[in-house]
Design a protein around this motif. Sequence first.
Motif, PDB file in Angstrom:
ATOM      1  N   GLY A   9      92.155  28.100 -52.434  1.00  0.00           N
ATOM      2  CA  GLY A   9      92.556  27.061 -51.496  1.00  0.00           C
ATOM      3  C   GLY A   9      91.442  26.619 -50.572  1.00  0.00           C
ATOM      4  O   GLY A   9      91.564  25.608 -49.871  1.00  0.00           O
ATOM      5  N   THR A  10      90.335  27.372 -50.553  1.00  0.00           N
ATOM      6  CA  THR A  10      89.212  27.056 -49.664  1.00  0.00           C
ATOM      7  C   THR A  10      87.970  26.626 -50.434  1.00  0.00           C
ATOM      8  O   THR A  10      87.261  25.715 -50.020  1.00  0.00           O
ATOM      9  N   VAL A  11      87.681  27.274 -51.544  1.00  0.00           N
ATOM     10  CA  VAL A  11      86.520  26.939 -52.372  1.00  0.00           C
ATOM     11  C   VAL A  11      87.032  26.459 -53.729  1.00  0.00           C
ATOM     12  O   VAL A  11      87.711  27.205 -54.430  1.00  0.00           O
ATOM     13  N   ASP A  12      86.718  25.223 -54.095  1.00  0.00           N
ATOM     14  CA  ASP A  12      87.257  24.679 -55.346  1.00  0.00           C
ATOM     15  C   ASP A  12      86.438  25.127 -56.557  1.00  0.00           C
ATOM     16  O   ASP A  12      85.445  25.856 -56.432  1.00  0.00           O
ATOM     17  N   SER A  13      86.867  24.677 -57.745  1.00  0.00           N
ATOM     18  CA  SER A  13      86.260  25.146 -58.991  1.00  0.00           C
ATOM     19  C   SER A  13      84.806  24.705 -59.152  1.00  0.00           C
ATOM     20  O   SER A  13      84.064  25.267 -59.952  1.00  0.00           O
ATOM     21  N   GLU A  14      84.386  23.698 -58.383  1.00  0.00           N
ATOM     22  CA  GLU A  14      83.000  23.231 -58.452  1.00  0.00           C
ATOM     23  C   GLU A  14      82.131  23.835 -57.341  1.00  0.00           C
ATOM     24  O   GLU A  14      80.980  23.446 -57.172  1.00  0.00           O
ATOM     25  N   GLY A  15      82.698  24.779 -56.593  1.00  0.00           N
ATOM     26  CA  GLY A  15      81.912  25.473 -55.565  1.00  0.00           C
ATOM     27  C   GLY A  15      81.899  24.810 -54.205  1.00  0.00           C
ATOM     28  O   GLY A  15      81.185  25.256 -53.305  1.00  0.00           O
ATOM     29  N   TRP A  16      82.690  23.754 -54.016  1.00  0.00           N
ATOM     30  CA  TRP A  16      82.748  23.089 -52.708  1.00  0.00           C
ATOM     31  C   TRP A  16      83.688  23.848 -51.777  1.00  0.00           C
ATOM     32  O   TRP A  16      84.847  24.090 -52.108  1.00  0.00           O
ATOM     33  N   LEU A  17      83.188  24.211 -50.613  1.00  0.00           N
ATOM     34  CA  LEU A  17      84.018  24.830 -49.591  1.00  0.00           C
ATOM     35  C   LEU A  17      84.614  23.738 -48.708  1.00  0.00           C
ATOM     36  O   LEU A  17      83.881  22.930 -48.141  1.00  0.00           O
ATOM     37  N   HIS A  18      85.921  23.715 -48.620  1.00  0.00           N
ATOM     38  CA  HIS A  18      86.631  22.705 -47.835  1.00  0.00           C
ATOM     39  C   HIS A  18      86.800  23.251 -46.413  1.00  0.00           C
ATOM     40  O   HIS A  18      87.588  24.168 -46.185  1.00  0.00           O
ATOM     41  N   THR A  19      86.056  22.692 -45.467  1.00  0.00           N
ATOM     42  CA  THR A  19      86.011  23.281 -44.128  1.00  0.00           C
ATOM     43  C   THR A  19      87.266  23.033 -43.297  1.00  0.00           C
ATOM     44  O   THR A  19      87.549  23.789 -42.373  1.00  0.00           O
ATOM     45  N   GLY A  20      87.984  21.953 -43.581  1.00  0.00           N
ATOM     46  CA  GLY A  20      89.112  21.598 -42.731  1.00  0.00           C
ATOM     47  C   GLY A  20      88.697  20.825 -41.492  1.00  0.00           C
ATOM     48  O   GLY A  20      89.542  20.402 -40.714  1.00  0.00           O
ATOM     49  N   ASP A  21      87.390  20.624 -41.314  1.00  0.00           N
ATOM     50  CA  ASP A  21      86.894  19.853 -40.173  1.00  0.00           C
ATOM     51  C   ASP A  21      86.542  18.441 -40.616  1.00  0.00           C
ATOM     52  O   ASP A  21      86.025  18.232 -41.723  1.00  0.00           O
ATOM     53  N   VAL A  22      86.815  17.486 -39.748  1.00  0.00           N
ATOM     54  CA  VAL A  22      86.534  16.077 -40.038  1.00  0.00           C
ATOM     55  C   VAL A  22      85.209  15.703 -39.369  1.00  0.00           C
ATOM     56  O   VAL A  22      84.989  15.984 -38.192  1.00  0.00           O
ATOM     57  N   ALA A  23      84.324  15.063 -40.147  1.00  0.00           N
ATOM     58  CA  ALA A  23      82.994  14.735 -39.642  1.00  0.00           C
ATOM     59  C   ALA A  23      82.603  13.326 -40.052  1.00  0.00           C
ATOM     60  O   ALA A  23      83.252  12.691 -40.884  1.00  0.00           O
ATOM     61  N   VAL A  24      81.516  12.854 -39.448  1.00  0.00           N
ATOM     62  CA  VAL A  24      80.919  11.579 -39.812  1.00  0.00           C
ATOM     63  C   VAL A  24      79.408  11.798 -39.848  1.00  0.00           C
ATOM     64  O   VAL A  24      78.875  12.642 -39.109  1.00  0.00           O
ATOM     65  N   VAL A  25      78.711  11.088 -40.744  1.00  0.00           N
ATOM     66  CA  VAL A  25      77.261  11.227 -40.831  1.00  0.00           C
ATOM     67  C   VAL A  25      76.627   9.863 -40.583  1.00  0.00           C
ATOM     68  O   VAL A  25      77.137   8.835 -41.030  1.00  0.00           O
ATOM     69  N   ASP A  26      75.522   9.860 -39.819  1.00  0.00           N
ATOM     70  CA  ASP A  26      74.867   8.586 -39.523  1.00  0.00           C
ATOM     71  C   ASP A  26      73.757   8.310 -40.544  1.00  0.00           C
ATOM     72  O   ASP A  26      73.526   9.099 -41.468  1.00  0.00           O
TER      73      ASP A  26
END
Length: 531
Positions: free
Chosen positions: A403-420
Amino acid sequence: MALASRFPDVEIPDVSVPEYVLAAGRDRPDAPALIDGLKGDVITHGQLAAYVDRVAANLHARGLRKGDVVAVFCPNTPWFPVVFHGIAAAGCVMSPINSLYTPDEIAFQLKDSGAKILITISLFLDRATAAAEKSPVDEIIVLDGAEGHANLFDLLGADAPSVQVDIDPANDLVTLPYSSGTTGLPKGVMLTHRNLVANVAQCKPLINIGEDERIIAVLPFFHIYGLTVLMNQGLAWGGAVVTLPRFDLEDFLRTIQDHKITRAFVAPPILLAMAKHPLVDQFDLSSLTSILSGAAPLDEQLALAAQDRLRKGADSGVSVGQGYGMTELSPVSHTTPDLGAEPPGFSGEVPKGSVGFAVPNTECRLIDPGTGQDAAEGERGELWIRGPQVMKGYLNNPDATAGTVDSEGWLHTGDVAVVDANGCYTVVDRVKELIKYKGYQVAPAELEAVLIGHPEIADAAVIGVPDKESGEELPKAFVVRAPGSEITEDAVMAYMTEKVAPHKKVRFVEFIEQVPKSAAGKILRKDLKNR
């Protein structure tokens, strides 16, 4: 779309944590590695290596073998790193326990982790003993001595032969801290030797390391931030880590002054004091070059206020920045670099509200929580992270891991962010329900379970409510009284004070007729937040 770090990848040595972290000290054996900030006691880099060898040898002599778990329930002292690296060098796994935990909370961690030995101090022995009665361990070692228990000198004994353990850095665990993750009850976070080595190596290019760095270690080593960023990073630079057992503002300021501290890694409440407290003006803090905040969001105005005050008060060039991470990330994924250590092509200054850049070898994605698709450029999205610092998983909990790390190795932080456009990330919200208080994660589900254990409480729900003074959240309980009960707000809060650590205490109580829930039985916290 995966967004690569703006920094070039770094090489991650295929070695154990002690091999990597203690390597820098081999060239400076007589330089201080660990200093007691209050007493002034010093352990040199040469002594540290020798003590680590002894701890590993004596743990093996006690029958511990590769993969065995040793729980450590201890505040910051110069001996904590000795014990940690000794456990690691023995091939064992250190599970750090929060110094504020109650016997019930300690017992849960001892049982869940399968700890064989508990290392503590005499001040904590009453809680340690009570916990071990519920979740037995083979032995309790009391570092500063207690009748009937082995002590530090037994761990440093000369008779046991040195040991060489074959460690597989990519797969063998080195530490097992407990975290509530993105939701739910505390879970053991499996961090390998490679996870921790990688995270120290990833942060190194962002820091202009001086020959005589002195890092103040007031944030607890039992927290992954303290363990990796203050303790292991500081030692890996060949610098000196100056320990304080707890935060006291006067002790903190005096230690910076007297030990000429160059770097402070803190949490926002400490920066709040540095920005506003009159005591700050009584000390010379001009040795400071960098203050980096983590563990909870840092307000932009607070960062500027602290930086402006310190620069004005001591004619210092100190900079205040912010980083981001979580236990499951060992913990750093983003941070603000030193001036001159920014990524190629960047000019200007990292915004104070930002958590800086993704560290080397790290990929990020921003996922629209509504659509599940990558957010458009400049739009907010849940922050997903992939890199060598991502945990191996949760101990004995494959469902929570998936539920936290998917099959492709992405960790889903649960935090919402924006990148400039420069690659600077800003965390703006969170999807998850965790309450963050003074850098700690407080799981509503855990508090609800304790509340419902009271015979006069029929049902309960917990949310975080904003605290205007600190900018953080405080736990608030919505309580449904049992039939015939007249339990009061004060009684509920007093009950929780006895059952949980201070940072988990319920600060507000509201009595309601029914806890709002979905058809599936999930508490509708948004409805409670909207009250």
